[in-house]
Design a protein around this motif. Structure first.
Motif, PDB file in Angstrom:
ATOM      1  N   GLN A  71       0.862  -1.320   0.023  1.00 34.46           N
ATOM      2  CA  GLN A  71       0.063  -0.085   0.088  1.00 34.46           C
ATOM      3  C   GLN A  71       0.765   1.147   0.118  1.00 34.46           C
ATOM      4  OE1 GLN A  71      -2.535  -0.599   3.459  1.00 34.46           O
ATOM      5  NE2 GLN A  71      -3.914  -1.921   2.240  1.00 34.46           N
ATOM      6  N   VAL A  72       1.834   1.227   0.681  1.00 40.38           N
ATOM      7  CA  VAL A  72       2.757   2.479   0.798  1.00 40.38           C
ATOM      8  C   VAL A  72       3.547   2.602  -0.517  1.00 40.38           C
ATOM      9  CG1 VAL A  72       4.884   3.272   1.703  1.00 40.38           C
ATOM     10  CG2 VAL A  72       3.186   2.238   3.425  1.00 40.38           C
ATOM     11  N   GLN A  73       4.063   1.606  -1.013  1.00 37.36           N
ATOM     12  CA  GLN A  73       4.635   1.696  -2.147  1.00 37.36           C
ATOM     13  C   GLN A  73       3.749   2.069  -3.691  1.00 37.36           C
ATOM     14  OE1 GLN A  73       7.202  -1.585  -3.525  1.00 37.36           O
ATOM     15  NE2 GLN A  73       8.117  -1.569  -1.258  1.00 37.36           N
ATOM     16  N   ALA A  74       2.351   1.691  -3.521  1.00 42.66           N
ATOM     17  CA  ALA A  74       1.450   2.095  -4.373  1.00 42.66           C
ATOM     18  C   ALA A  74       0.845   3.422  -4.317  1.00 42.66           C
ATOM     19  CB  ALA A  74       0.243   1.191  -4.448  1.00 42.66           C
ATOM     20  N   GLY A  75       1.339   4.199  -3.115  1.00 41.33           N
ATOM     21  CA  GLY A  75       1.060   5.459  -2.758  1.00 41.33           C
ATOM     22  C   GLY A  75      -0.275   5.962  -2.033  1.00 41.33           C
ATOM     23  N   LYS A  76      -0.590   4.757  -1.398  1.00 39.80           N
ATOM     24  CA  LYS A  76      -2.052   4.706  -0.873  1.00 39.80           C
ATOM     25  C   LYS A  76      -2.022   4.904   0.705  1.00 39.80           C
ATOM     26  CE  LYS A  76      -3.967   1.514  -3.971  1.00 39.80           C
ATOM     27  NZ  LYS A  76      -4.527   0.132  -4.144  1.00 39.80           N
ATOM     28  N   ALA A  77      -0.784   5.541   1.222  1.00 42.22           N
ATOM     29  CA  ALA A  77      -0.551   5.899   2.350  1.00 42.22           C
ATOM     30  C   ALA A  77      -0.687   7.328   2.427  1.00 42.22           C
ATOM     31  CB  ALA A  77       0.823   5.210   3.043  1.00 42.22           C
ATOM     32  N   THR A  78      -0.797   7.823   3.681  1.00 48.89           N
ATOM     33  CA  THR A  78      -0.961   9.172   4.110  1.00 48.89           C
ATOM     34  C   THR A  78       0.243   9.570   5.187  1.00 48.89           C
ATOM     35  OG1 THR A  78      -2.818   8.898   5.661  1.00 48.89           O
ATOM     36  CG2 THR A  78      -3.315   9.508   3.180  1.00 48.89           C
ATOM     37  N   VAL A  79       0.547  10.586   5.191  1.00 44.14           N
ATOM     38  CA  VAL A  79       1.527  11.057   6.399  1.00 44.14           C
ATOM     39  C   VAL A  79       0.696  12.109   7.261  1.00 44.14           C
ATOM     40  CG1 VAL A  79       3.481  12.183   6.802  1.00 44.14           C
ATOM     41  CG2 VAL A  79       3.529  10.872   4.782  1.00 44.14           C
ATOM     42  N   HIS A  80       0.875  11.915   8.476  1.00 43.53           N
ATOM     43  CA  HIS A  80       0.255  12.671   9.427  1.00 43.53           C
ATOM     44  C   HIS A  80       0.966  13.201  10.550  1.00 43.53           C
ATOM     45  CE1 HIS A  80      -0.753   9.486  12.300  1.00 43.53           C
ATOM     46  NE2 HIS A  80      -1.059   8.743  11.201  1.00 43.53           N
ATOM     47  N   ASP A  81       0.860  13.971  11.376  1.00 37.92           N
ATOM     48  CA  ASP A  81       1.523  14.349  12.696  1.00 37.92           C
ATOM     49  C   ASP A  81       1.264  13.309  13.657  1.00 37.92           C
ATOM     50  OD1 ASP A  81       2.749  16.549  11.481  1.00 37.92           O
ATOM     51  OD2 ASP A  81       1.393  17.655  12.031  1.00 37.92           O
ATOM     52  N   LEU A  82       2.255  12.852  14.559  1.00 41.06           N
ATOM     53  CA  LEU A  82       1.794  12.109  15.708  1.00 41.06           C
ATOM     54  C   LEU A  82       1.017  12.837  16.558  1.00 41.06           C
ATOM     55  CD1 LEU A  82       5.396  10.353  16.082  1.00 41.06           C
ATOM     56  CD2 LEU A  82       3.387   9.338  15.112  1.00 41.06           C
ATOM     57  N   LEU A  83       0.215  11.987  17.298  1.00 43.74           N
ATOM     58  CA  LEU A  83      -0.839  12.705  18.318  1.00 43.74           C
ATOM     59  C   LEU A  83       0.002  12.556  19.516  1.00 43.74           C
ATOM     60  CD1 LEU A  83      -4.097  10.778  17.434  1.00 43.74           C
ATOM     61  CD2 LEU A  83      -3.410  12.906  16.747  1.00 43.74           C
ATOM     62  N   GLU A  84      -0.393  13.731  20.389  1.00 45.02           N
ATOM     63  CA  GLU A  84       0.310  13.622  21.645  1.00 45.02           C
ATOM     64  C   GLU A  84      -0.865  13.331  22.732  1.00 45.02           C
ATOM     65  OE1 GLU A  84       2.480  17.225  22.761  1.00 45.02           O
ATOM     66  OE2 GLU A  84       2.985  17.391  20.676  1.00 45.02           O
ATOM     67  N   ASP A  85      -0.431  12.687  23.799  1.00 44.88           N
ATOM     68  CA  ASP A  85      -1.234  12.218  24.869  1.00 44.88           C
ATOM     69  C   ASP A  85      -1.555  13.503  25.669  1.00 44.88           C
ATOM     70  OD1 ASP A  85      -1.693   9.554  24.291  1.00 44.88           O
ATOM     71  OD2 ASP A  85       0.086   8.888  25.618  1.00 44.88           O
ATOM     72  N   VAL A  86      -2.812  13.727  26.004  1.00 45.60           N
ATOM     73  CA  VAL A  86      -3.033  14.980  26.911  1.00 45.60           C
ATOM     74  C   VAL A  86      -3.341  14.460  28.177  1.00 45.60           C
ATOM     75  CG1 VAL A  86      -4.742  16.858  27.203  1.00 45.60           C
ATOM     76  CG2 VAL A  86      -4.199  16.029  24.993  1.00 45.60           C
ATOM     77  N   ASP A  87      -2.514  14.975  29.172  1.00 42.44           N
ATOM     78  CA  ASP A  87      -2.865  14.595  30.629  1.00 42.44           C
ATOM     79  C   ASP A  87      -4.147  15.287  31.142  1.00 42.44           C
ATOM     80  OD1 ASP A  87      -0.705  12.917  30.746  1.00 42.44           O
ATOM     81  OD2 ASP A  87       0.662  14.423  31.520  1.00 42.44           O
ATOM     82  N   ASP A  88      -4.822  14.549  31.758  1.00 43.51           N
ATOM     83  CA  ASP A  88      -6.155  15.186  32.384  1.00 43.51           C
ATOM     84  C   ASP A  88      -5.959  15.539  33.918  1.00 43.51           C
ATOM     85  OD1 ASP A  88      -7.552  14.656  30.340  1.00 43.51           O
ATOM     86  OD2 ASP A  88      -8.218  12.762  30.809  1.00 43.51           O
ATOM     87  N   ASP A  89      -5.051  16.110  34.161  1.00 44.06           N
ATOM     88  CA  ASP A  89      -4.563  16.502  35.491  1.00 44.06           C
ATOM     89  C   ASP A  89      -5.197  17.748  35.939  1.00 44.06           C
ATOM     90  OD1 ASP A  89      -2.960  14.160  35.807  1.00 44.06           O
ATOM     91  OD2 ASP A  89      -1.279  15.340  35.582  1.00 44.06           O
TER      92      ASP A  89
END
Length: 89
Positions: A71-89
């Motif tokens: 899928q990656v080689q066929a161009g069927k992948a998307t790049v996105h930013d990593l999500l960050e965990d949000v502390d609920d403190d």
């Protein structure tokens, strides 16, 4: 891979262990009887090798990895930013 005799390895055990860990290169420890020869490697390299062997021995997981790679080689992948965990403190 470097090789060292058992007697040299025994005399300089600490320095050989440090070198194996720092260089991430295995060390062949030789003796007179070739069947008693051993390879010394860092624990992190051993763990990585075990994980690789586990992945390669799991046919279902390997099929998923190969499918994803296609899928990656066929161009069927998307790049996105990593999500960050949000502390609920």
């Amino acid at each position: 891979m470097d090789a060292v005799s058992y007697s040299s390895f025994r005399k300089n055990l600490k320095s050989y262990m440090q070198k194996v860990n720092q260089d991430s290169e295995s060390l062949l420890v030789t003796v007179k009887d070739p069947e008693d020869t051993v390879v010394v490697m860092s624990k992190s390299d051993y763990d990585a090798m075990q994980e690789t062997m586990y992945l390669l021995s799991n046919p279902d997981l390997m099929a998923r990895i190969r499918r994803g790679d296609k899928q990656v080689q066929a161009g069927k992948a998307t790049v996105h930013d990593l999500l960050e965990d949000v502390d609920d403190d």
